[in-house]
Motif scaffolding. Sequence first.
Motif, PDB file in Angstrom:
ATOM      1  N   PHE A  29       0.644  -1.528  -0.129  1.00 30.96           N
ATOM      2  CA  PHE A  29      -0.060  -0.447   0.259  1.00 30.96           C
ATOM      3  C   PHE A  29       0.693   1.274  -0.112  1.00 30.96           C
ATOM      4  N   SER A  30       0.310   2.267  -0.511  1.00 35.05           N
ATOM      5  CA  SER A  30       1.025   3.548  -0.546  1.00 35.05           C
ATOM      6  C   SER A  30       1.550   3.953   0.773  1.00 35.05           C
ATOM      7  N   TYR A  31       2.217   4.870   1.321  1.00 32.90           N
ATOM      8  CA  TYR A  31       2.799   5.609   2.774  1.00 32.90           C
ATOM      9  C   TYR A  31       2.376   4.584   3.665  1.00 32.90           C
ATOM     10  N   THR A  32       3.330   3.367   3.166  1.00 31.90           N
ATOM     11  CA  THR A  32       4.077   2.090   4.388  1.00 31.90           C
ATOM     12  C   THR A  32       5.201   2.098   4.170  1.00 31.90           C
ATOM     13  N   PRO A  33       5.842   1.591   5.167  1.00 34.29           N
ATOM     14  CA  PRO A  33       7.262   1.132   4.764  1.00 34.29           C
ATOM     15  C   PRO A  33       7.727  -0.149   3.747  1.00 34.29           C
ATOM     16  N   GLY A 131      -6.263   2.836  -4.324  1.00 40.35           N
ATOM     17  CA  GLY A 131      -7.490   3.037  -3.465  1.00 40.35           C
ATOM     18  C   GLY A 131      -7.357   2.822  -2.377  1.00 40.35           C
ATOM     19  N   SER A 132      -6.422   1.491  -1.774  1.00 42.58           N
ATOM     20  CA  SER A 132      -6.260   0.572  -1.312  1.00 42.58           C
ATOM     21  C   SER A 132      -6.319   1.121   0.363  1.00 42.58           C
ATOM     22  N   ASN A 133      -5.817   2.327   0.414  1.00 42.15           N
ATOM     23  CA  ASN A 133      -6.108   2.767   1.972  1.00 42.15           C
ATOM     24  C   ASN A 133      -7.186   3.567   1.989  1.00 42.15           C
ATOM     25  N   PHE A 134      -7.736   4.215   0.836  1.00 42.73           N
ATOM     26  CA  PHE A 134      -8.678   5.480   1.068  1.00 42.73           C
ATOM     27  C   PHE A 134     -10.129   4.797   0.262  1.00 42.73           C
ATOM     28  N   GLY A 135     -10.060   4.237  -0.195  1.00 42.59           N
ATOM     29  CA  GLY A 135     -11.182   3.859  -1.268  1.00 42.59           C
ATOM     30  C   GLY A 135     -11.646   4.344  -2.305  1.00 42.59           C
ATOM     31  N   SER A 136     -10.257   4.995  -2.704  1.00 37.40           N
ATOM     32  CA  SER A 136     -10.816   6.187  -3.438  1.00 37.40           C
ATOM     33  C   SER A 136      -9.621   5.587  -5.408  1.00 37.40           C
ATOM     34  N   THR A 137      -9.964   5.826  -6.124  1.00 42.77           N
ATOM     35  CA  THR A 137      -8.589   5.158  -7.073  1.00 42.77           C
ATOM     36  C   THR A 137      -7.973   6.088  -7.709  1.00 42.77           C
ATOM     37  N   MET A 138      -6.924   6.257  -8.006  1.00 47.99           N
ATOM     38  CA  MET A 138      -6.233   6.864  -8.872  1.00 47.99           C
ATOM     39  C   MET A 138      -5.691   8.273  -8.399  1.00 47.99           C
ATOM     40  N   GLY A 149      -8.081  18.373  -5.196  1.00 52.12           N
ATOM     41  CA  GLY A 149      -7.444  19.332  -4.341  1.00 52.12           C
ATOM     42  C   GLY A 149      -7.404  19.829  -2.690  1.00 52.12           C
ATOM     43  N   GLU A 150      -7.506  20.778  -2.252  1.00 47.02           N
ATOM     44  CA  GLU A 150      -7.564  20.085  -0.655  1.00 47.02           C
ATOM     45  C   GLU A 150      -8.437  20.172   0.211  1.00 47.02           C
ATOM     46  N   ALA A 151      -9.595  20.071  -0.313  1.00 45.59           N
ATOM     47  CA  ALA A 151     -10.989  18.823   0.127  1.00 45.59           C
ATOM     48  C   ALA A 151     -10.303  17.869   0.436  1.00 45.59           C
ATOM     49  N   GLU A 152     -10.424  17.398  -0.539  1.00 43.45           N
ATOM     50  CA  GLU A 152      -9.833  15.746  -0.559  1.00 43.45           C
ATOM     51  C   GLU A 152      -9.170  15.296   0.633  1.00 43.45           C
ATOM     52  N   LEU A 153      -7.986  16.718   0.865  1.00 44.64           N
ATOM     53  CA  LEU A 153      -7.634  15.873   2.321  1.00 44.64           C
ATOM     54  C   LEU A 153      -7.767  15.690   3.107  1.00 44.64           C
ATOM     55  N   ASP A 154      -8.721  16.006   3.601  1.00 39.23           N
ATOM     56  CA  ASP A 154      -9.494  15.899   4.874  1.00 39.23           C
ATOM     57  C   ASP A 154     -10.846  14.833   5.069  1.00 39.23           C
ATOM     58  N   SER A 155     -11.246  15.275   2.982  1.00 41.35           N
ATOM     59  CA  SER A 155     -12.218  13.706   3.370  1.00 41.35           C
ATOM     60  C   SER A 155     -12.324  12.768   3.022  1.00 41.35           C
ATOM     61  N   LEU A 156     -10.934  12.263   3.007  1.00 41.36           N
ATOM     62  CA  LEU A 156     -10.630  11.107   2.921  1.00 41.36           C
ATOM     63  C   LEU A 156      -9.888  10.019   3.296  1.00 41.36           C
ATOM     64  N   LYS A 157     -10.861   9.136   3.843  1.00 45.16           N
ATOM     65  CA  LYS A 157     -10.032   8.379   5.023  1.00 45.16           C
ATOM     66  C   LYS A 157      -9.506   7.332   5.366  1.00 45.16           C
ATOM     67  N   ASP A 158      -8.653   6.712   5.816  1.00 46.16           N
ATOM     68  CA  ASP A 158      -8.697   5.159   5.693  1.00 46.16           C
ATOM     69  C   ASP A 158      -9.079   4.366   6.702  1.00 46.16           C
ATOM     70  N   GLY A 159      -9.213   3.399   6.802  1.00 49.48           N
ATOM     71  CA  GLY A 159     -10.222   2.239   7.607  1.00 49.48           C
ATOM     72  C   GLY A 159     -10.236   2.744   8.759  1.00 49.48           C
ATOM     73  N   ALA A 160      -8.945   3.162   9.491  1.00 51.24           N
ATOM     74  CA  ALA A 160      -9.129   3.462  10.597  1.00 51.24           C
ATOM     75  C   ALA A 160      -9.112   5.039  11.258  1.00 51.24           C
ATOM     76  N   GLY A 161      -9.761   5.343  10.021  1.00 48.20           N
ATOM     77  CA  GLY A 161     -10.046   6.932   9.887  1.00 48.20           C
ATOM     78  C   GLY A 161      -8.267   7.776  10.424  1.00 48.20           C
ATOM     79  N   ASN A 162      -7.412   7.639   9.513  1.00 47.17           N
ATOM     80  CA  ASN A 162      -6.955   9.006   9.324  1.00 47.17           C
ATOM     81  C   ASN A 162      -7.323   9.298   8.387  1.00 47.17           C
ATOM     82  N   THR A 163      -6.855  10.439   7.698  1.00 49.31           N
ATOM     83  CA  THR A 163      -7.359  11.466   6.917  1.00 49.31           C
ATOM     84  C   THR A 163      -5.900  11.231   6.140  1.00 49.31           C
ATOM     85  N   LEU A 164      -5.969  11.711   4.643  1.00 50.57           N
ATOM     86  CA  LEU A 164      -4.857  12.021   3.870  1.00 50.57           C
ATOM     87  C   LEU A 164      -4.400  12.536   4.230  1.00 50.57           C
TER      88      LEU A 164
END
Length: 429
Positions: A29-33, A131-138, A149-164
């Motif tokens: 997944f993106s943004y992982t070790p 979309g493995s983290n946030f359920g939104s592809t590409m 843009g800016e809005a999706e940084l806060d609206s996209l959330k992963d399974g644990a509730g963390n925003t992008l």
Amino acid sequence: MKINEQRLLGNLHELRKFTTTPGEGVTRFSYTPMDAKARAYIIKRAEAAGCSVAIDALQNIRIGLGANVPGRPIVLAGSHIDTVQNGGWLDGIYGVCGALEVMETLTEEIGRGTFVPSCNYEVILFAEEEGSNFGSTMTGSKFLAGKYGEAELDSLKDGAGNTLRQRLAALADIPDAPECALPLYNRGDVDVSEVPLDFGTIKTMLELHIEQGPVLDREGLSMGIVDNIFGMRVVEFTLSGLGNHAGASPMSERADALCAAAEAITECESIVRSDEDHRTVVTFGHIEMLPNQSNVIPETVHLTMEVRDRDKAKIDGYTQICIDTFRSVCEERGLECSIHEHSSSVPIVLSRRLVGEMTRRAEDHQINFKVMDSGAVHDACMLAEHVDTGMIFAPSINGRSHVPEEDTDEADLVSAAQFLMDTVLEELK
Ligand SMILES: [Zn+2]
């Protein structure tokens, strides 16, 4: 100009090792070790070839050929490096390794003085495609295209509730690779204002990818040139009936939401299946039922429907027919049916110039190929509205993808990557 097949296959096999599910497909997944390890491998190769590396706030990477000259039009090639859970070893990374192989070959040839490009070449690695983290592809390419843009940084959330935004900020906790001089991530403030591409600077976008479907394999072909990418409409249905005792309620007096859904689904399936072009597809991929108990008649069913085709009129036509089917089945059975249009994307027509030139080249090289649709959407589509965009497919054995069994014959992997090389060369002239 010949690519180095052993280097291409070697890179693919090395990157296959970067998985959190060894022996059970590739999970990266993106943004992982694990993503960081794959990035380190690629950045190290770019450094060794004397390339420049630029990383944006979404963590998309652009690798520029050492010989690039500022201000010249850019030919881009690339794909994504993330995967689905327990996915295959080629989805995405094949296009990255192909583009990287083109870069390494160009570096050698330019170094020897055997080729002088008149355009710049860059490899692009898209972050968070699946979309493995946030359920939104590409996600990465949508930011590059200015669709997010800016809005999706806060609206996209992963399974644990963390925003992008939070996930990007947390990259500070992933250490850089000691073997790389350059950092693996852009870890400053999460400022996405600079992410959108300046399309005026880009001449061409090329994406090499596995087909992920059965067409090329079934027809015994070794390559596909994509001309159209399917669009889709996603509709949510909520069927409301009457929950009641599973024993005491006679069959004639029920308003069973699941049975109504089942009837409507199979009717829609048979309508779409009988389409004369055999191209439109309908999928009921998500279903929830209440109360979901063995001794209670299902009262509410919530489900999603996706209709896809390359022709918008067909998408709209079948979507309407399916909506009407749900309405009439519910009416007949005494249920309420509420319909909510969830999302849609328009079909994409790839560059006719590139399709024409690639077709002629494939014929000249006597490649067993066809010009074909892509049922799946890819990062390149996000750029297709703005720049000449082309896609090259390698066959998927038995049409399998997003599973550990995903595979392609080595000869096909090599020849489609060589075709990318030849196409890039033409574009660089
Ligand atoms: Zn992919």
